[in-house]
Design an enzyme around this catalytic site. Structure first.
Site, PDB file in Angstrom:
ATOM      1  N   ASP A 113       7.383   6.191  77.255  1.00  0.00           N
ATOM      2  CA  ASP A 113       7.537   7.556  76.775  1.00  0.00           C
ATOM      3  C   ASP A 113       8.201   8.328  78.051  1.00  0.00           C
ATOM      4  O   ASP A 113       9.483   7.784  78.193  1.00  0.00           O
ATOM      5  CB  ASP A 113       6.370   8.138  76.650  1.00  0.00           C
ATOM      6  CG  ASP A 113       6.169   9.603  76.137  1.00  0.00           C
ATOM      7  OD1 ASP A 113       5.855   9.530  74.843  1.00  0.00           O
ATOM      8  OD2 ASP A 113       6.286  10.582  76.821  1.00  0.00           O
ATOM      9  N   TYR A 124       9.447  19.083  79.303  1.00  0.00           N
ATOM     10  CA  TYR A 124      10.280  18.811  78.109  1.00  0.00           C
ATOM     11  C   TYR A 124      11.410  19.730  78.158  1.00  0.00           C
ATOM     12  O   TYR A 124      12.657  19.590  78.234  1.00  0.00           O
ATOM     13  CB  TYR A 124       9.643  19.305  76.807  1.00  0.00           C
ATOM     14  CG  TYR A 124       8.698  17.838  76.220  1.00  0.00           C
ATOM     15  CD1 TYR A 124       9.408  17.227  75.153  1.00  0.00           C
ATOM     16  CD2 TYR A 124       7.669  17.692  76.556  1.00  0.00           C
ATOM     17  CE1 TYR A 124       8.898  15.975  74.531  1.00  0.00           C
ATOM     18  CE2 TYR A 124       6.976  16.534  76.153  1.00  0.00           C
ATOM     19  CZ  TYR A 124       7.486  15.793  75.157  1.00  0.00           C
ATOM     20  OH  TYR A 124       7.039  14.603  74.713  1.00  0.00           O
ATOM     21  N   HIS A 146       2.975   3.195  70.438  1.00  0.00           N
ATOM     22  CA  HIS A 146       3.593   4.014  71.629  1.00  0.00           C
ATOM     23  C   HIS A 146       2.717   3.980  72.981  1.00  0.00           C
ATOM     24  O   HIS A 146       3.442   4.048  74.057  1.00  0.00           O
ATOM     25  CB  HIS A 146       3.516   5.457  71.220  1.00  0.00           C
ATOM     26  CG  HIS A 146       4.081   6.210  72.017  1.00  0.00           C
ATOM     27  ND1 HIS A 146       5.658   6.406  72.290  1.00  0.00           N
ATOM     28  CD2 HIS A 146       3.958   7.600  72.792  1.00  0.00           C
ATOM     29  CE1 HIS A 146       5.941   7.118  73.147  1.00  0.00           C
ATOM     30  NE2 HIS A 146       4.970   7.912  73.281  1.00  0.00           N
TER      31      HIS A 146
END
Length: 411
Positions: free
Chosen positions: A184, A317, A377
Protein backbone atom coordinates in the site's frame (compact mmCIF):
# COMPACT_ATOMS: atom_id res chain seq x y z
CA UNK A 1 18.60 14.84 18.92
CA UNK A 2 17.52 12.72 21.84
CA UNK A 3 18.28 9.01 22.06
CA UNK A 4 15.35 6.61 21.57
CA UNK A 5 13.29 6.08 24.71
CA UNK A 6 10.91 3.24 25.62
CA UNK A 7 7.27 3.93 24.83
CA UNK A 8 3.98 2.49 26.07
CA UNK A 9 0.49 3.19 24.78
CA UNK A 10 -1.60 4.77 27.54
CA UNK A 11 -4.88 6.34 26.43
CA UNK A 12 -6.28 8.62 29.19
CA UNK A 13 -9.57 7.56 30.79
CA UNK A 14 -11.23 10.79 29.67
CA UNK A 15 -10.53 9.92 26.01
CA UNK A 16 -12.20 6.55 26.47
CA UNK A 17 -15.18 8.22 28.13
CA UNK A 18 -15.41 10.75 25.31
CA UNK A 19 -15.41 7.91 22.76
CA UNK A 20 -18.22 6.08 24.57
CA UNK A 21 -20.34 9.25 24.76
CA UNK A 22 -19.98 9.80 21.03
CA UNK A 23 -20.84 6.18 20.27
CA UNK A 24 -23.96 6.40 22.46
CA UNK A 25 -25.24 9.40 20.46
CA UNK A 26 -24.69 7.84 17.04
CA UNK A 27 -27.33 8.12 14.33
CA UNK A 28 -27.38 5.36 11.73
CA UNK A 29 -28.37 5.53 8.07
CA UNK A 30 -31.27 3.67 6.52
CA UNK A 31 -30.45 0.69 4.33
CA UNK A 32 -31.67 0.12 0.80
CA UNK A 33 -33.56 -3.15 0.53
CA UNK A 34 -31.42 -5.91 -0.89
CA UNK A 35 -30.45 -9.52 -0.36
CA UNK A 36 -27.68 -10.17 2.15
CA UNK A 37 -25.45 -11.17 -0.75
CA UNK A 38 -25.83 -7.76 -2.41
CA UNK A 39 -25.81 -5.51 0.66
CA UNK A 40 -22.11 -4.71 0.31
CA UNK A 41 -22.70 -3.33 -3.18
CA UNK A 42 -23.82 -0.09 -1.51
CA UNK A 43 -20.91 0.04 0.93
CA UNK A 44 -20.73 -1.17 4.51
CA UNK A 45 -24.22 -2.37 5.61
CA UNK A 46 -25.92 -0.28 8.27
CA UNK A 47 -26.64 -3.36 10.40
CA UNK A 48 -22.90 -4.16 10.59
CA UNK A 49 -22.06 -0.60 11.60
CA UNK A 50 -24.73 -0.72 14.32
CA UNK A 51 -23.45 -4.05 15.64
CA UNK A 52 -19.84 -2.91 15.76
CA UNK A 53 -20.75 0.45 17.28
CA UNK A 54 -22.70 -1.27 20.05
CA UNK A 55 -19.83 -3.65 20.77
CA UNK A 56 -17.27 -0.82 20.68
CA UNK A 57 -19.26 1.00 23.35
CA UNK A 58 -20.36 -1.89 25.59
CA UNK A 59 -18.10 -4.90 25.06
CA UNK A 60 -14.77 -4.08 23.44
CA UNK A 61 -11.96 -3.90 26.01
CA UNK A 62 -9.46 -1.28 24.84
CA UNK A 63 -7.34 -1.75 27.96
CA UNK A 64 -6.87 -5.41 27.06
CA UNK A 65 -5.87 -4.47 23.51
CA UNK A 66 -3.60 -1.74 24.87
CA UNK A 67 -1.85 -4.22 27.18
CA UNK A 68 -1.29 -6.54 24.23
CA UNK A 69 0.24 -3.71 22.20
CA UNK A 70 2.50 -2.87 25.12
CA UNK A 71 4.05 -6.32 24.96
CA UNK A 72 5.78 -5.07 21.80
CA UNK A 73 9.23 -3.44 22.05
CA UNK A 74 8.12 0.15 21.41
CA UNK A 75 10.18 3.33 21.42
CA UNK A 76 10.01 6.98 20.45
CA UNK A 77 12.64 9.40 19.21
CA UNK A 78 13.03 12.78 17.54
CA UNK A 79 13.79 12.94 13.83
CA UNK A 80 14.69 16.22 12.15
CA UNK A 81 13.05 16.65 8.72
CA UNK A 82 14.32 19.29 6.35
CA UNK A 83 11.83 22.15 6.24
CA UNK A 84 9.55 20.63 8.88
CA UNK A 85 11.56 20.68 12.08
CA UNK A 86 11.72 17.89 14.63
CA UNK A 87 9.08 15.13 14.61
CA UNK A 88 8.37 12.72 17.45
CA UNK A 89 8.45 9.25 15.86
CA UNK A 90 7.03 6.11 17.46
CA UNK A 91 8.42 2.75 16.34
CA UNK A 92 8.77 -0.93 17.12
CA UNK A 93 12.38 -2.12 17.32
CA UNK A 94 13.05 -5.80 17.90
CA UNK A 95 16.76 -6.49 17.90
CA UNK A 96 18.01 -9.92 17.03
CA UNK A 97 20.40 -11.78 19.30
CA UNK A 98 22.53 -12.31 16.19
CA UNK A 99 24.90 -9.36 15.90
CA UNK A 100 25.18 -9.64 12.12
CA UNK A 101 21.43 -9.81 11.61
CA UNK A 102 19.90 -7.95 8.67
CA UNK A 103 18.25 -4.62 9.46
CA UNK A 104 14.68 -4.76 8.09
CA UNK A 105 12.62 -1.58 7.79
CA UNK A 106 8.89 -2.34 7.64
CA UNK A 107 6.64 0.44 6.34
CA UNK A 108 2.96 0.00 7.05
CA UNK A 109 0.26 0.77 4.52
CA UNK A 110 -2.89 2.82 4.53
CA UNK A 111 -6.36 2.86 3.05
CA UNK A 112 -7.67 5.46 5.43
CA UNK A 113 -7.70 3.39 8.45
CA UNK A 114 -6.26 -0.02 8.85
CA UNK A 115 -2.60 0.52 8.13
CA UNK A 116 -0.45 1.05 11.20
CA UNK A 117 2.52 -0.38 13.05
CA UNK A 118 0.26 -3.24 14.25
CA UNK A 119 0.64 -4.88 10.82
CA UNK A 120 4.16 -6.04 11.67
CA UNK A 121 3.12 -7.97 14.78
CA UNK A 122 2.32 -11.23 12.98
CA UNK A 123 5.72 -11.18 11.27
CA UNK A 124 7.72 -10.88 14.48
CA UNK A 125 7.26 -14.46 15.79
CA UNK A 126 7.86 -15.91 12.31
CA UNK A 127 11.05 -13.92 11.65
CA UNK A 128 12.80 -15.52 14.59
CA UNK A 129 16.47 -16.32 14.88
CA UNK A 130 17.82 -19.75 14.07
CA UNK A 131 16.46 -22.69 12.07
CA UNK A 132 19.01 -21.94 9.37
CA UNK A 133 17.16 -18.79 8.32
CA UNK A 134 18.56 -15.27 8.19
CA UNK A 135 18.14 -13.20 11.35
CA UNK A 136 16.62 -9.71 11.30
CA UNK A 137 16.69 -6.55 13.36
CA UNK A 138 13.14 -5.32 12.71
CA UNK A 139 12.12 -1.64 12.74
CA UNK A 140 8.46 -0.73 12.15
CA UNK A 141 7.59 2.95 12.66
CA UNK A 142 4.26 4.69 12.92
CA UNK A 143 4.52 6.94 9.89
CA UNK A 144 4.17 10.66 10.58
CA UNK A 145 0.42 11.53 10.70
CA UNK A 146 -0.36 7.98 11.88
CA UNK A 147 -0.53 6.08 15.15
CA UNK A 148 1.60 7.52 17.91
CA UNK A 149 3.96 9.60 15.77
CA UNK A 150 3.69 13.36 15.27
CA UNK A 151 1.26 14.94 12.87
CA UNK A 152 2.34 17.45 10.25
CA UNK A 153 0.14 20.44 9.39
CA UNK A 154 2.62 22.33 7.22
CA UNK A 155 2.00 21.98 3.50
CA UNK A 156 4.28 19.79 1.40
CA UNK A 157 4.94 16.68 3.52
CA UNK A 158 4.98 14.06 0.77
CA UNK A 159 6.70 10.81 -0.14
CA UNK A 160 10.17 12.37 -0.10
CA UNK A 161 9.66 13.45 3.51
CA UNK A 162 8.24 10.09 4.61
CA UNK A 163 11.30 8.45 3.08
CA UNK A 164 13.57 10.94 4.86
CA UNK A 165 12.02 10.12 8.24
CA UNK A 166 12.39 6.37 7.79
CA UNK A 167 15.94 6.57 6.48
CA UNK A 168 17.08 8.90 9.25
CA UNK A 169 15.50 6.61 11.84
CA UNK A 170 17.50 3.64 10.51
CA UNK A 171 20.72 5.68 10.54
CA UNK A 172 20.01 6.85 14.08
CA UNK A 173 19.57 3.25 15.19
CA UNK A 174 22.98 2.39 13.75
CA UNK A 175 21.82 0.70 10.54
CA UNK A 176 23.81 2.24 7.70
CA UNK A 177 22.60 -0.47 5.31
CA UNK A 178 19.20 -2.13 5.42
CA UNK A 179 16.41 -3.79 3.45
CA UNK A 180 12.77 -2.73 3.30
CA UNK A 181 9.34 -4.33 3.12
CA UNK A 182 6.01 -2.66 2.44
CA UNK A 183 2.61 -2.66 0.79
CA UNK A 184 0.00 0.00 0.00
CA UNK A 185 1.59 3.35 0.94
CA UNK A 186 4.40 1.20 2.32
CA UNK A 187 5.05 0.19 -1.30
CA UNK A 188 5.40 3.79 -2.42
CA UNK A 189 7.45 4.80 0.62
CA UNK A 190 9.88 1.90 0.26
CA UNK A 191 10.23 2.85 -3.41
CA UNK A 192 10.94 6.43 -2.32
CA UNK A 193 13.54 5.24 0.21
CA UNK A 194 15.30 3.24 -2.51
CA UNK A 195 15.11 6.13 -4.95
CA UNK A 196 16.58 8.66 -2.50
CA UNK A 197 19.01 6.46 -0.56
CA UNK A 198 20.26 3.63 -2.83
CA UNK A 199 23.63 3.46 -1.04
CA UNK A 200 21.80 2.48 2.14
CA UNK A 201 18.63 0.67 1.00
CA UNK A 202 20.07 -2.43 -0.63
CA UNK A 203 16.91 -4.42 -1.37
CA UNK A 204 13.13 -4.08 -1.14
CA UNK A 205 10.35 -6.63 -0.93
CA UNK A 206 6.90 -5.33 -1.78
CA UNK A 207 3.30 -6.39 -2.08
CA UNK A 208 0.62 -4.32 -3.83
CA UNK A 209 2.65 -3.75 -6.98
CA UNK A 210 1.97 -0.71 -9.13
CA UNK A 211 3.54 -0.84 -12.60
CA UNK A 212 2.75 0.08 -16.19
CA UNK A 213 3.26 -1.82 -19.46
CA UNK A 214 6.84 -1.61 -20.80
CA UNK A 215 7.48 0.98 -23.50
CA UNK A 216 9.42 0.37 -26.70
CA UNK A 217 11.36 3.59 -26.13
CA UNK A 218 12.68 2.65 -22.68
CA UNK A 219 12.38 -1.16 -22.39
CA UNK A 220 12.34 -2.62 -25.92
CA UNK A 221 13.12 -6.21 -24.88
CA UNK A 222 10.37 -6.21 -22.24
CA UNK A 223 8.01 -4.51 -24.67
CA UNK A 224 8.67 -7.31 -27.18
CA UNK A 225 8.01 -9.93 -24.49
CA UNK A 226 4.83 -8.14 -23.53
CA UNK A 227 3.68 -8.04 -27.13
CA UNK A 228 4.36 -11.72 -27.80
CA UNK A 229 3.76 -13.43 -24.47
CA UNK A 230 0.11 -13.98 -23.46
CA UNK A 231 -0.95 -13.27 -19.89
CA UNK A 232 -1.28 -16.28 -17.61
CA UNK A 233 -4.64 -17.12 -16.07
CA UNK A 234 -3.44 -15.68 -12.75
CA UNK A 235 -2.35 -12.45 -14.45
CA UNK A 236 -5.70 -12.15 -16.23
CA UNK A 237 -7.50 -12.62 -12.91
CA UNK A 238 -5.29 -9.98 -11.33
CA UNK A 239 -6.11 -7.49 -14.08
CA UNK A 240 -9.85 -8.16 -13.61
CA UNK A 241 -9.48 -7.56 -9.87
CA UNK A 242 -7.62 -4.29 -10.51
CA UNK A 243 -10.24 -3.17 -13.02
CA UNK A 244 -13.00 -3.91 -10.48
CA UNK A 245 -11.18 -1.79 -7.93
CA UNK A 246 -10.74 1.11 -10.35
CA UNK A 247 -14.44 0.95 -11.21
CA UNK A 248 -16.06 0.20 -7.84
CA UNK A 249 -13.54 0.83 -5.07
CA UNK A 250 -11.60 3.97 -5.98
CA UNK A 251 -13.99 6.65 -4.72
CA UNK A 252 -12.28 7.07 -1.34
CA UNK A 253 -8.99 7.76 -3.15
CA UNK A 254 -10.46 10.51 -5.32
CA UNK A 255 -11.90 12.25 -2.25
CA UNK A 256 -8.72 12.02 -0.20
CA UNK A 257 -6.35 13.17 -2.91
CA UNK A 258 -8.50 16.18 -3.81
CA UNK A 259 -10.35 17.36 -0.65
CA UNK A 260 -8.82 15.61 2.39
CA UNK A 261 -9.92 18.28 4.82
CA UNK A 262 -13.61 17.75 3.97
CA UNK A 263 -13.66 14.04 4.80
CA UNK A 264 -11.27 14.83 7.67
CA UNK A 265 -14.07 16.69 9.47
CA UNK A 266 -16.13 13.50 9.67
CA UNK A 267 -13.20 11.31 10.67
CA UNK A 268 -12.10 13.71 13.43
CA UNK A 269 -15.58 14.18 14.89
CA UNK A 270 -17.32 10.82 14.54
CA UNK A 271 -15.92 7.44 15.56
CA UNK A 272 -18.83 5.83 13.69
CA UNK A 273 -17.82 7.60 10.47
CA UNK A 274 -14.26 6.39 11.01
CA UNK A 275 -15.54 2.86 11.65
CA UNK A 276 -17.59 2.75 8.45
CA UNK A 277 -14.85 4.37 6.34
CA UNK A 278 -12.32 1.78 7.45
CA UNK A 279 -14.43 -1.35 7.78
CA UNK A 280 -15.62 -1.20 4.18
CA UNK A 281 -12.03 -1.62 3.00
CA UNK A 282 -11.20 -4.33 5.52
CA UNK A 283 -14.08 -6.32 4.08
CA UNK A 284 -13.63 -5.60 0.38
CA UNK A 285 -9.87 -5.78 0.06
CA UNK A 286 -9.07 -9.07 1.77
CA UNK A 287 -9.21 -12.63 0.54
CA UNK A 288 -12.23 -13.54 2.71
CA UNK A 289 -10.10 -12.98 5.82
CA UNK A 290 -12.19 -13.84 8.94
CA UNK A 291 -11.89 -10.57 10.83
CA UNK A 292 -12.95 -10.73 14.45
CA UNK A 293 -14.73 -7.76 15.98
CA UNK A 294 -11.83 -7.31 18.40
CA UNK A 295 -9.33 -7.15 15.53
CA UNK A 296 -11.44 -4.62 13.64
CA UNK A 297 -11.93 -2.37 16.65
CA UNK A 298 -8.29 -2.56 17.73
CA UNK A 299 -7.18 -1.39 14.31
CA UNK A 300 -9.78 1.38 14.24
CA UNK A 301 -9.10 2.44 17.84
CA UNK A 302 -5.43 3.01 17.01
CA UNK A 303 -6.66 5.61 14.53
CA UNK A 304 -9.20 7.17 16.88
CA UNK A 305 -6.64 7.48 19.69
CA UNK A 306 -3.76 8.41 17.41
CA UNK A 307 -1.52 11.29 18.41
CA UNK A 308 -2.26 13.47 15.34
CA UNK A 309 -5.94 12.42 15.09
CA UNK A 310 -7.56 10.20 12.44
CA UNK A 311 -8.03 13.08 10.01
CA UNK A 312 -4.25 13.56 9.67
CA UNK A 313 -3.80 10.23 7.92
CA UNK A 314 -5.72 11.23 4.78
CA UNK A 315 -3.27 14.01 3.95
CA UNK A 316 -0.74 11.62 2.46
CA UNK A 317 -3.02 11.24 -0.57
CA UNK A 318 -3.22 14.94 -1.35
CA UNK A 319 0.44 15.65 -0.65
CA UNK A 320 1.68 12.73 -2.73
CA UNK A 321 -0.57 13.47 -5.71
CA UNK A 322 0.40 17.15 -5.62
CA UNK A 323 4.11 16.69 -4.92
CA UNK A 324 5.30 18.28 -8.15
CA UNK A 325 3.64 21.59 -7.25
CA UNK A 326 5.25 21.71 -3.81
CA UNK A 327 8.19 19.49 -2.92
CA UNK A 328 8.79 15.80 -3.08
CA UNK A 329 8.98 12.89 -5.50
CA UNK A 330 6.45 12.61 -8.35
CA UNK A 331 4.87 9.24 -9.00
CA UNK A 332 6.56 9.03 -12.40
CA UNK A 333 9.95 8.70 -10.70
CA UNK A 334 8.78 5.83 -8.49
CA UNK A 335 7.20 4.03 -11.44
CA UNK A 336 10.51 4.12 -13.31
CA UNK A 337 13.51 1.79 -13.09
CA UNK A 338 15.46 2.15 -9.82
CA UNK A 339 18.73 0.42 -10.75
CA UNK A 340 20.58 -0.02 -7.47
CA UNK A 341 17.94 -1.66 -5.24
CA UNK A 342 17.29 -5.39 -5.62
CA UNK A 343 13.58 -6.07 -5.83
CA UNK A 344 11.37 -8.91 -4.64
CA UNK A 345 7.65 -8.99 -5.39
CA UNK A 346 4.73 -10.95 -3.96
CA UNK A 347 1.67 -11.35 -6.20
CA UNK A 348 -1.54 -12.00 -4.24
CA UNK A 349 -4.86 -12.99 -5.87
CA UNK A 350 -7.08 -10.49 -4.02
CA UNK A 351 -4.75 -7.52 -4.11
CA UNK A 352 -6.34 -4.30 -5.38
CA UNK A 353 -3.44 -3.56 -7.73
CA UNK A 354 -1.99 -6.25 -9.95
CA UNK A 355 0.68 -6.10 -12.61
CA UNK A 356 1.81 -8.89 -15.01
CA UNK A 357 5.38 -10.13 -14.75
CA UNK A 358 6.57 -8.18 -17.80
CA UNK A 359 5.23 -4.94 -16.30
CA UNK A 360 6.99 -5.27 -12.94
CA UNK A 361 10.36 -5.89 -14.58
CA UNK A 362 10.32 -2.18 -15.47
CA UNK A 363 10.64 -1.23 -11.78
CA UNK A 364 14.19 -2.38 -11.10
CA UNK A 365 16.49 -5.43 -10.90
CA UNK A 366 13.88 -8.03 -9.95
CA UNK A 367 15.50 -10.97 -8.16
CA UNK A 368 12.34 -12.77 -7.07
CA UNK A 369 8.69 -12.93 -8.06
CA UNK A 370 6.36 -15.18 -6.09
CA UNK A 371 2.73 -15.82 -6.95
CA UNK A 372 0.44 -17.09 -4.21
CA UNK A 373 -2.93 -18.83 -4.07
CA UNK A 374 -4.26 -16.84 -1.11
CA UNK A 375 -4.02 -13.33 0.21
CA UNK A 376 -5.30 -9.82 -0.29
CA UNK A 377 -4.31 -6.25 0.42
CA UNK A 378 -3.20 -6.70 4.04
CA UNK A 379 -0.68 -9.43 3.35
CA UNK A 380 1.40 -9.07 6.52
CA UNK A 381 -1.78 -9.61 8.55
CA UNK A 382 -3.72 -12.01 6.33
CA UNK A 383 -0.90 -14.28 5.15
CA UNK A 384 2.22 -13.33 7.14
CA UNK A 385 4.02 -16.53 6.20
CA UNK A 386 3.98 -15.42 2.55
CA UNK A 387 5.97 -12.31 3.43
CA UNK A 388 8.31 -14.22 5.73
CA UNK A 389 8.98 -16.99 3.21
CA UNK A 390 9.78 -14.42 0.53
CA UNK A 391 12.18 -12.48 2.76
CA UNK A 392 13.96 -15.65 3.84
CA UNK A 393 14.21 -16.88 0.24
CA UNK A 394 15.61 -13.54 -0.94
CA UNK A 395 18.11 -13.02 1.87
CA UNK A 396 18.97 -16.55 2.98
CA UNK A 397 22.19 -18.37 2.09
CA UNK A 398 20.80 -19.73 -1.17
CA UNK A 399 19.04 -16.50 -2.05
CA UNK A 400 19.90 -13.85 -4.64
CA UNK A 401 20.50 -11.17 -1.98
CA UNK A 402 22.70 -13.15 0.39
CA UNK A 403 25.59 -11.03 1.62
CA UNK A 404 24.08 -7.85 0.18
CA UNK A 405 24.40 -6.07 3.53
CA UNK A 406 28.17 -5.89 3.34
CA UNK A 407 28.90 -4.93 6.93
CA UNK A 408 26.68 -7.72 8.27
CA UNK A 409 27.57 -10.72 6.12
CA UNK A 410 27.79 -14.07 7.85
CA UNK A 411 24.45 -14.61 9.53
Amino acid sequence: MSDPKPFAVNVPDEELENLHRRLALARFPSQLESSDQDLWDFGVPSKDVQRLTHYWRTGFDWRKAEAKLNELPQYRTDIEVEGFGSLDIHFIHRKSSVKKAIPLLFSHGYIVGPGSFIEVTKLLPLLKDGDGHPAFHIVAPSLPNFGFSSGVTKRGFGLAQYAEVLHKLMIKLGYDQYVTQGGDWGYWITRAVGYRYPDHCKASHVNMIEARPPKWSTSPFLALQHALKPYTDAEKAGRRRAEWFDREGYGYNTIQRTKPQTIGVSLADSPVALLAWIYEKLHDWTDSYPWTDDEILTWISIYWFSKPGPEASVRIYYESFHSESVSGIPYSKLMSYIPDVKLGLAHLPCEIAAAPSTWVETLGPVVRQSRHKRGGHFAAWEVPKVIVDDLQAMLGKEGPCYGLITDREGY
